[in-house]
Design a protein around this motif. Structure first.
Motif, short mmCIF file in Angstrom:
data_model
loop_
_atom_site.label_atom_id
_atom_site.label_comp_id
_atom_site.label_asym_id
_atom_site.label_seq_id
_atom_site.Cartn_x
_atom_site.Cartn_y
_atom_site.Cartn_z
N LYS A 180 0.83 -1.21 0.00
CA LYS A 180 0.00 0.00 0.00
C LYS A 180 0.87 1.26 0.00
N LEU A 181 1.97 1.24 0.74
CA LEU A 181 2.86 2.40 0.82
C LEU A 181 3.62 2.63 -0.48
N LEU A 182 3.98 1.55 -1.17
CA LEU A 182 4.76 1.66 -2.39
C LEU A 182 3.90 1.96 -3.62
N ASP A 183 2.62 1.69 -3.53
CA ASP A 183 1.73 1.86 -4.68
C ASP A 183 1.75 3.27 -5.29
N PRO A 184 1.70 4.37 -4.47
CA PRO A 184 1.74 5.71 -5.08
C PRO A 184 3.01 5.98 -5.87
N PHE A 185 4.13 5.40 -5.47
CA PHE A 185 5.39 5.61 -6.18
C PHE A 185 5.36 4.92 -7.55
N ASP A 186 4.73 3.74 -7.60
CA ASP A 186 4.58 3.05 -8.88
C ASP A 186 3.68 3.86 -9.81
N THR A 187 2.61 4.45 -9.26
CA THR A 187 1.71 5.29 -10.05
C THR A 187 2.44 6.50 -10.61
N CYS A 188 3.26 7.14 -9.77
CA CYS A 188 4.03 8.32 -10.21
C CYS A 188 5.03 7.94 -11.30
N THR A 189 5.72 6.81 -11.13
CA THR A 189 6.70 6.38 -12.12
C THR A 189 6.04 6.15 -13.47
N ALA A 190 4.87 5.50 -13.46
CA ALA A 190 4.15 5.24 -14.71
C ALA A 190 3.71 6.55 -15.36
N ALA A 191 3.26 7.51 -14.53
CA ALA A 191 2.75 8.78 -15.06
C ALA A 191 3.84 9.59 -15.75
N VAL A 192 5.02 9.69 -15.13
CA VAL A 192 6.08 10.53 -15.70
C VAL A 192 6.91 9.79 -16.75
N SER A 193 6.60 8.52 -16.99
CA SER A 193 7.34 7.76 -17.99
C SER A 193 6.65 7.79 -19.35
N GLY A 194 5.54 8.50 -19.45
CA GLY A 194 4.81 8.57 -20.72
C GLY A 194 5.59 9.32 -21.78
N ASP A 195 5.34 8.98 -23.03
CA ASP A 195 6.01 9.67 -24.14
C ASP A 195 5.03 10.19 -25.18
N LYS A 196 3.74 10.24 -24.82
CA LYS A 196 2.72 10.72 -25.75
C LYS A 196 1.91 11.87 -25.15
N TYR A 197 2.33 12.38 -24.01
CA TYR A 197 1.65 13.51 -23.38
C TYR A 197 2.67 14.30 -22.58
N VAL A 198 2.28 15.53 -22.23
CA VAL A 198 3.17 16.42 -21.47
C VAL A 198 3.44 15.81 -20.10
N THR A 199 4.73 15.72 -19.74
CA THR A 199 5.08 15.14 -18.43
C THR A 199 5.77 16.12 -17.49
N ILE A 200 6.41 17.16 -18.03
CA ILE A 200 7.17 18.07 -17.16
C ILE A 200 6.27 18.76 -16.14
N SER A 201 5.02 19.04 -16.54
CA SER A 201 4.10 19.75 -15.64
C SER A 201 3.47 18.82 -14.60
N LEU A 202 3.77 17.52 -14.69
CA LEU A 202 3.26 16.57 -13.69
C LEU A 202 4.15 16.48 -12.47
N ILE A 203 5.41 16.88 -12.61
CA ILE A 203 6.41 16.61 -11.58
C ILE A 203 6.05 17.25 -10.24
N ILE A 204 5.83 18.56 -10.21
CA ILE A 204 5.54 19.25 -8.95
C ILE A 204 4.21 18.79 -8.34
N PRO A 205 3.12 18.66 -9.14
CA PRO A 205 1.87 18.13 -8.55
C PRO A 205 2.02 16.72 -7.99
N LEU A 206 2.84 15.88 -8.64
CA LEU A 206 3.02 14.51 -8.13
C LEU A 206 3.78 14.52 -6.80
#
Length: 369
Positions: A123-149
């Motif tokens: 349960k504790l590690l799950d948010p980190f996996d979600t963040c890694t998947a989100a910022v690893s995308g290559d078909k949408y803007v990712t730089i603006s996700l960093i601070i909110p994540l």
């Protein structure tokens, strides 16, 4: 089409996904976590090595009508593989317990308390996996996700602190908070991330932790936008001056008033141009304020499309910063795919054929079109 990060602006930005992985690596060094990881790795290794053990697990899964799921091995160089291993063990807990009890040389199973801690750790590690998947995308803007994540992770840690976890889990939470502060906080001070977050209509002010962070972001955008407006006005004035100079050369000197006298007579034009230049600050404040006053863009819509069809001149700054920063994620994915291509039964493949297979694998979706 999403742009790659502009080299001059984001050339020194480290990979955020890699920084997230470093946070997890720090957490895995915590004694209680390391002990549990070692014990789980021992169980997984046994079932990977022993055909009898793996067949027994599959048989039990079929008997109790559970999907056949193999155990996942923890490999240190693969991101989040510890999380995947623990999550899979938790998913097959019942059939794994039955299999171990029926095998004579199997390693000892986890105790009830260890299974509780394992569930908490997943349960504790799950948010980190979600963040890694989100910022690893290559078909949408990712730089603006960093601070909110980062903000989202910090809020999750606060939420976890109020949950009824074991003492061992609370120690892990404190370890996570320290690692987040050490490894991720520097991203919150990078101007490219700050400007991109404010100019992403999904987040705007909401993406920042504090009011002070919001004010700093607005200040950065004001500076960048006013610089753009000023440069545009200078270019426009230069074009007008060039046109005027070109036209005067075609005229007969006897029919045209002397330039100094003409300038004096039309001085009100220069005064108006000066007022335009001075109004850059006002235009900057008004345009940014109008943008921030509008409702947030629904997450189902795309920031690039929002700005592309926007009449606000602020879009020129937004489209400059909303991009995909350089990341080591694609390289990590290629290494993983290579490991799946070059197996024990395909160990005679030449480097040429391996490269061709990897190219086809990565670009398969493009080739279908």
């Amino acid at each position: 089409m999403i742009k790659v990060a502009q080299i001059l602006k984001i050339r020194h930005m480290p990979c955020f996904a890699h920084s997230l992985n470093l946070v997890i690596k720090d957490v895995l060094t915590e004694p209680n976590v390391k002990e549990l990881i070692d014990k789980c790795s021992s169980i997984v290794s046994h079932f990977k090595r022993s055909t009898l053990a793996s067949d027994k697990l599959k048989s039990i899964q079929r008997d109790i009508k559970k999907p056949e799921m193999k155990l996942i091995k923890y490999i240190e160089i693969r991101w989040n593989s510890a999380y995947f291993m623990l999550k899979r063990i938790m998913a097959v807990k019942e059939e794994l317990t039955l299999a171990i009890s029926q095998l004579s040389n199997a390693p000892s199973n986890l105790s009830a308390d260890e299974y509780i801690f394992l569930g908490e750790l997943v349960k504790l590690l799950d948010p980190f996996d979600t963040c890694t998947a989100a910022v690893s995308g290559d078909k949408y803007v990712t730089i603006s996700l960093i601070i909110p994540l980062i903000k989202g992770l910090c809020l999750k840690m606060v939420e976890f602190e109020t949950d009824n976890f074991t003492e061992a889990a609370h120690i892990v939470i404190q370890h996570m908070k320290t690692a987040i502060n050490d490894k991720l906080k520097p991203f919150e001070s990078r101007s490219a991330c700050i400007i991109a977050t404010l100019l992403n209509p999904h987040f705007k002010k909401v993406g920042f932790k504090t009011d002070a962070d919001v004010e700093r972001a607005i200040s950065y955008v004001h500076k960048e936008y006013s610089s753009y407006l000023s440069s545009r006005q200078i270019l426009r004035a230069s074009a007008i001056e060039s046109t005027a100079t070109g036209d005067s050369s075609l005229e007969n000197d006897s029919d045209t008033p002397k330039k100094s006298k003409l300038d004096s007579l039309l001085s009100f034009v220069d005064a108006h141009q000066n007022r335009e230049i001075h109004s850059v600050t006002a235009d900057t404040i008004i345009d940014v304020r109008q943008y921030l006053a509008k409702p947030l863009l629904p997450r189902t819509e795309y920031p690039i499309e929002y700005w592309t069809f926007n009449e606000n001149s602020l879009k020129h700054v937004a489209l400059k910063y909303l991009c995909i920063p350089g990341s080591s994620t694609p390289a990590e994915r290629i290494f993983s795919k290579a490991g799946q291509v070059v197996t024990d039964r395909r160990n005679r493949l030449s480097s040429k054929h391996i490269n061709a297979l990897l190219f086809l694998n990565v670009n398969y979706n493009l080739l279908k079109k």
